[in-house]
Design a protein around this motif. Structure first.
Motif, PDB file in Angstrom:
ATOM      1  N   LYS A 129      38.009  94.589 123.852  1.00 20.73           N
ATOM      2  CA  LYS A 129      36.896  93.869 123.224  1.00 20.73           C
ATOM      3  C   LYS A 129      35.810  94.852 122.769  1.00 20.73           C
ATOM      4  O   LYS A 129      35.343  94.795 121.631  1.00 20.73           O
ATOM      5  CB  LYS A 129      36.343  92.904 124.252  1.00 20.73           C
ATOM      6  CG  LYS A 129      35.331  91.942 123.763  1.00 20.73           C
ATOM      7  CD  LYS A 129      35.138  90.849 124.802  1.00 20.73           C
ATOM      8  CE  LYS A 129      34.867  91.418 126.188  1.00 20.73           C
ATOM      9  NZ  LYS A 129      33.582  92.138 126.232  1.00 20.73           N
ATOM     10  N   SER A 130      35.427  95.754 123.657  1.00 19.23           N
ATOM     11  CA  SER A 130      34.364  96.694 123.303  1.00 19.23           C
ATOM     12  C   SER A 130      34.827  97.663 122.218  1.00 19.23           C
ATOM     13  O   SER A 130      34.066  98.012 121.317  1.00 19.23           O
ATOM     14  CB  SER A 130      33.923  97.488 124.529  1.00 19.23           C
ATOM     15  OG  SER A 130      33.456  96.598 125.510  1.00 19.23           O
ATOM     16  N   ASP A 153      28.008  92.824 127.891  1.00 22.12           N
ATOM     17  CA  ASP A 153      28.933  92.841 129.019  1.00 22.12           C
ATOM     18  C   ASP A 153      28.233  93.479 130.216  1.00 22.12           C
ATOM     19  O   ASP A 153      28.213  94.690 130.383  1.00 22.12           O
ATOM     20  CB  ASP A 153      30.196  93.621 128.643  1.00 22.12           C
ATOM     21  CG  ASP A 153      31.282  93.462 129.680  1.00 22.12           C
ATOM     22  OD1 ASP A 153      30.953  93.054 130.818  1.00 22.12           O
ATOM     23  OD2 ASP A 153      32.446  93.749 129.371  1.00 22.12           O
ATOM     24  N   GLY A 156      30.585  95.231 132.889  1.00 21.19           N
ATOM     25  CA  GLY A 156      31.188  96.512 132.505  1.00 21.19           C
ATOM     26  C   GLY A 156      30.648  96.986 131.174  1.00 21.19           C
ATOM     27  O   GLY A 156      31.368  96.998 130.182  1.00 21.19           O
ATOM     28  N   SER A 158      29.882  99.040 128.069  1.00 22.23           N
ATOM     29  CA  SER A 158      30.728 100.107 127.536  1.00 22.23           C
ATOM     30  C   SER A 158      29.985 101.054 126.615  1.00 22.23           C
ATOM     31  O   SER A 158      30.439 102.176 126.386  1.00 22.23           O
ATOM     32  CB  SER A 158      31.875  99.502 126.724  1.00 22.23           C
ATOM     33  OG  SER A 158      32.582  98.570 127.482  1.00 22.23           O
ATOM     34  N   ASP A 229      28.903  92.199 121.848  1.00 26.22           N
ATOM     35  CA  ASP A 229      30.076  92.413 122.696  1.00 26.22           C
ATOM     36  C   ASP A 229      29.875  91.530 123.928  1.00 26.22           C
ATOM     37  O   ASP A 229      29.102  91.832 124.810  1.00 26.22           O
ATOM     38  CB  ASP A 229      30.119  93.909 123.075  1.00 26.22           C
ATOM     39  CG  ASP A 229      31.327  94.275 123.914  1.00 26.22           C
ATOM     40  OD1 ASP A 229      32.162  93.398 124.206  1.00 26.22           O
ATOM     41  OD2 ASP A 229      31.430  95.466 124.284  1.00 26.22           O
TER      42      ASP A 229
HETATM   43 MG   LIG Z   1      34.058  96.004 127.386  1.00 24.37          MG
END
Ligand SMILES: [Mg+2]
Ligand SMILES: Nc1ncnc2c1ncn2[C@@H]1O[C@H](COP(=O)(O)OP(=O)(O)O)[C@@H](O)[C@H]1O
Length: 372
Positions: A129-130, A153, A156, A158, A229
């Motif tokens: 996704k990121s 996010d 996590g 990124s 994101d």
């Molecule tokens: Mg990510």
């Protein structure tokens, strides 16, 4: 990935000569230069038809139906997915392209001067996704748009790694956070603000609240598009966020495995429930291309996301192969569309950005249902 190069054929467009506008019975002026149709070896015809005239949504839908009927008569075409791109109508209040591409000074806070907010989402973490969000943002900026990227996010984040940025953002005189500018995009990440180990204790409602606050408290300034994101998953936090951020659309990322696809399906359903158009599904880690011999292997299966998209009647945006440079360049803080612009992955990501940009720029552009 398909087995051979896609076939692009200008003569496909010839078949569409003399399409009539149902509104006035006049021939539809096709802009051949801006139109593209591509038939892949599996029989999927995709592309956009540019019309050099304003169209009502109703007329566009009828023209599209007729175009698909004609294109479906081509031997070997199994399905057709085309977007009609028309000129803005005279009463359309969207600013001229010149206005749009002049980025305002990044001063105003929140989303007041942001034309479109789009979410990049996945049901499941670790699907890329990121990676898609970062490369999509950079590719949209390469296409001349003023772009922001918000890493929502919390579990996590990124961006600090993927863009190699560790500094804390400044706060301006109005006490708004100033986005960190990297590769021509304005970025903000929870990872710039809080330590990763502290993030782990956040719970759903806090996540949605914190992200909404971030969207409002950052001095995004004038942007054509803000890419968010999203936190992985389809729980309450994501649902709230999808509602609060007033999204213009969502891009769903999946890998080809069934498990990821089930989650992708949930994500599509979630956005549809709150009336956010799904701009399309991306299949990431689709094929592995051996760097030595060029052989393609489908480690996680193949084609699942395209089937899923067809079933859900949402656009399929393309396949991003599993390639070493994607990960290595991400870990070094340089997105693959910049570090390896000629790689298969970079090309696929640019193509995805192009489709997303087209749909955002033109409210009449959308994807047709499967051909009869
Ligand atoms: Mg990510
Ligand atoms: N197409 C790809 N080829 C190679 N590595 C990839 C690809 N897509 C993602 N990765 C790597 O997989 C890991 C997870 O990707 P990431 O974008 O962080 O996923 P998510 O945001 O969904 O958790 C990262 O190390 C990333 O560099």
């Amino acid at each position: 990935m398909s087995d051979g190069p896609p076939r692009t054929d200008g003569s496909l467009l010839d078949l569409l000569q003399g399409l009539k506008n149902p509104a006035d019975g006049q021939p539809v002026p096709l802009d051949r230069k801006a139109s593209r149709l591509t038939l892949d070896p599996e029989g999927t015809l995709t592309g956009q038809l540019a019309v050099a005239a304003p169209l009502t949504r109703e007329a566009a839908a009828r023209i599209e139906e007729e175009a698909i009927r004609r294109l479906a008569t081509i031997p070997g075409v199994r399905q057709a997915r085309i977007a009609i791109v028309a000129q803005a109508a005279a009463d359309d209040d969207s600013p001229s392209p010149a206005d749009r591409t002049a980025p305002a000074a990044a001063s105003s806070a929140g989303l007041a001067e942001v034309r479109s907010v789009i979410a990049v989402a996945s049901g499941k973490g670790g699907v890329g996704k990121s990676t898609v969000a970062v490369n999509l943002a950079v590719a949209l900026a390469q296409g001349g748009l003023a772009v922001g990227l918000m890493d929502a996010d919390i579990y996590g984040p990124s961006l600090p790694l993927m863009l190699d940025r560790r500094e804390k953002p400044r706060v301006d005189a109005d006490r708004h956070l100033v986005p960190i500018e990297v590769f021509g995009i304005r970025t903000m990440s929870m990872g710039y603000l809080i330590d990763a180990d502290k993030a782990a204790i956040w719970r759903g409602p806090m996540v949605a609240g914190a992200v909404a606050q971030l969207l409002a408290d950052v001095a995004w300034g004038g942007l054509d598009v803000l890419v968010v994101d999203m936190p992985p998953g389809t729980g309450d936090a994501q649902l709230t966020l999808a509602q609060k951020a007033d999204l213009a659309g969502a891009v769903i990322v999946s890998t080809p495995q069934d498990l990821a696809l089930i989650d992708a399906r949930r994500a599509v359903a979630m956005f549809e429930r709150v009336g956010v158009p799904v701009l399309g599904i991306v299949e990431n880690m689709s094929a592995f291309v051996c760097p030595q011999c060029g052989h393609e292997a489908h480690l996680f299966g193949h084609g699942g996301a395209a089937r899923e998209a067809a079933e859900r009647k949402v656009p399929f945006l393309g396949e991003v192969p599993l390639e070493m440079p994607v990960r290595i360049s991400a870990d070094k803080g340089r997105p693959v569309v910049l570090s390896h612009p000629d790689s298969h992955a970079a090309r696929a990501l640019r193509n995805i950005a192009e489709q997303v940009g087209t749909r955002l720029a033109n409210p009449l552009s959308y994807i047709a249902e499967e051909a009869p």
